[in-house]
Design a protein around this motif. Structure first.
Motif, PDB file in Angstrom:
ATOM      1  N   SER B  33       0.821  -1.240  -0.009  1.00  0.00           N
ATOM      2  CA  SER B  33       0.023  -0.015   0.007  1.00  0.00           C
ATOM      3  C   SER B  33       0.848   1.317   0.150  1.00  0.00           C
ATOM      4  O   SER B  33       2.114   1.235   0.150  1.00  0.00           O
ATOM      5  CB  SER B  33      -0.849  -0.114   1.297  1.00  0.00           C
ATOM      6  N   TRP B  34       0.150   2.471  -0.328  1.00  0.00           N
ATOM      7  CA  TRP B  34       0.879   3.745  -0.329  1.00  0.00           C
ATOM      8  C   TRP B  34       0.133   4.634   0.393  1.00  0.00           C
ATOM      9  O   TRP B  34      -1.273   4.570   0.241  1.00  0.00           O
ATOM     10  CB  TRP B  34       1.130   4.183  -1.780  1.00  0.00           C
ATOM     11  N   TYR B  35       0.725   5.590   1.276  1.00  0.00           N
ATOM     12  CA  TYR B  35      -0.034   6.624   2.251  1.00  0.00           C
ATOM     13  C   TYR B  35       0.780   7.743   2.064  1.00  0.00           C
ATOM     14  O   TYR B  35       1.770   7.843   1.905  1.00  0.00           O
ATOM     15  CB  TYR B  35       0.049   5.966   3.514  1.00  0.00           C
ATOM     16  N   GLN B  36      -0.218   8.849   2.170  1.00  0.00           N
ATOM     17  CA  GLN B  36       0.364  10.258   1.949  1.00  0.00           C
ATOM     18  C   GLN B  36       0.198  10.856   3.202  1.00  0.00           C
ATOM     19  O   GLN B  36      -0.961  10.643   4.018  1.00  0.00           O
ATOM     20  CB  GLN B  36      -0.310  11.002   0.743  1.00  0.00           C
ATOM     21  N   GLN B  37       1.164  11.735   3.845  1.00  0.00           N
ATOM     22  CA  GLN B  37       1.121  12.412   5.058  1.00  0.00           C
ATOM     23  C   GLN B  37       1.661  13.754   5.012  1.00  0.00           C
ATOM     24  O   GLN B  37       2.826  14.141   4.654  1.00  0.00           O
ATOM     25  CB  GLN B  37       1.634  11.616   6.397  1.00  0.00           C
ATOM     26  N   HIS B  38       0.689  14.862   5.307  1.00  0.00           N
ATOM     27  CA  HIS B  38       1.169  16.109   5.242  1.00  0.00           C
ATOM     28  C   HIS B  38       1.695  16.316   6.455  1.00  0.00           C
ATOM     29  O   HIS B  38       1.275  15.609   7.621  1.00  0.00           O
ATOM     30  CB  HIS B  38       0.050  16.985   4.613  1.00  0.00           C
ATOM     31  N   ASP B  39       2.372  17.398   6.832  1.00  0.00           N
ATOM     32  CA  ASP B  39       2.754  17.687   8.054  1.00  0.00           C
ATOM     33  C   ASP B  39       1.892  18.051   9.246  1.00  0.00           C
ATOM     34  O   ASP B  39       0.825  18.593   8.986  1.00  0.00           O
ATOM     35  CB  ASP B  39       3.794  19.062   8.057  1.00  0.00           C
ATOM     36  N   GLY B  40       1.899  17.264  10.056  1.00  0.00           N
ATOM     37  CA  GLY B  40       0.915  17.407  11.340  1.00  0.00           C
ATOM     38  C   GLY B  40      -0.528  16.717  10.947  1.00  0.00           C
ATOM     39  O   GLY B  40      -1.338  16.779  11.994  1.00  0.00           O
ATOM     40  N   GLY B  41      -0.525  15.981   9.983  1.00  0.00           N
ATOM     41  CA  GLY B  41      -1.837  15.070   9.509  1.00  0.00           C
ATOM     42  C   GLY B  41      -1.556  13.691   9.937  1.00  0.00           C
ATOM     43  O   GLY B  41      -0.520  13.422   9.941  1.00  0.00           O
ATOM     44  N   ALA B  42      -2.785  13.001   9.790  1.00  0.00           N
ATOM     45  CA  ALA B  42      -2.457  11.472   9.892  1.00  0.00           C
ATOM     46  C   ALA B  42      -2.267  11.037   8.236  1.00  0.00           C
ATOM     47  O   ALA B  42      -2.595  11.624   7.389  1.00  0.00           O
ATOM     48  CB  ALA B  42      -4.040  11.090  10.246  1.00  0.00           C
TER      49      ALA B  42
END
Lengths: 116, 109
Positions: B33-42
């Motif tokens: 799987s691939w996930y994206q995470q922005h600063d401060g986010g889940a």
């Protein structure tokens, strides 16, 4: 996909104390997962929590330090015990996705813990 | 044991295409799987591959080769909002999700 409510969102705690983090899911799920994310790092799995049985901990994590409860299929708590500054991290809960769909896991919004 | 390797950082301009590679070593592999995470986010779910081949979801595509223990995430038509960390993650047969170290994607004007 499931919706997770995690609280508290952040806390500042004194060393030697404990903090309990709660996650509430809007649907029944078999497995819940707890992760730690240290500043600038990836997510590390702490343990897997199944309802009705003891949590399964990953290497390097122990029940005395991170006790977990899973009283029903929609709720779990993680306690960070006897805290030290090294425990300052973001803690996240997660639930498994649907294998018959896109299998995307859902995460809570995280608890940003600072130990002073 | 289990390990996933991905580049630490990639920089590209708006409109460009970026490919993030991921190699893994694991037991009980079920999918990638691939996930994206922005600063401060889940982390938020982007894509999943259980079988060899390409999966396309809008501007994002993901590829898996089980025989090579290799996958990649392709980000097309990059936008400024794509600046984030991207994680590959292995799903084990017993449902555990284990993450790679993450790739910081920096999109410049």
């Amino acid at each position: 996909s499931a919706v997770i409510s995690q609280k508290p969102s952040r806390d500042i705690c004194q060393r030697g104390t404990s903090l309990t983090i709660q996650c509430q899911v809007d649907s029944q799920v078999t497995m819940m997962f707890w992760y730690r994310q240290q500043p600038g790092q990836s997510l590390t799995l702490i343990a897997t929590a199944n309802q009705g049985s003891e949590a399964t901990y990953e290497s390097g994590f122990v029940i005395d330090k991170f006790p977990i409860s899973r009283p029903n299929l929609t709720f779990s708590t993680l306690t960070v015990s006897n805290m030290s500054p090294e425990d300052s991290s973001i803690y996240l809960c997660s639930v498994e996705g649907r294998r018959d769909r896109d299998y995307g896991y859902t995460f809570g919004s995280g608890t940003r813990l600072t130990v002073v | 044991g289990q390990s996933l390797e991905q580049p630490s950082e990639v920089t590209a301009v708006e409109g460009a295409i970026v490919q993030i590679n991921c190699t893994y070593q694991t037991s009980g592999f079920y999918g990638l799987s691939w996930y994206q995470q922005h600063d401060g986010g889940a982390p938020t779910f982007l894509s999943y591959n259980a079988l060899d081949g390409l999966e396309e979801t809008g501007r994002f595509s993901s590829f898996l080769s089980r025989s090579d223990s290799y996958g990649y995430l392709l980000l097309q038509e990059l936008q400024m909002k794509d600046s984030a960390s991207y994680f590959c993650a292995v799903i084990s047969s017993w449902g555990k999700l284990q993450f790679g170290a993450g790739t910081q994607v920096v999109v410049t004007p």
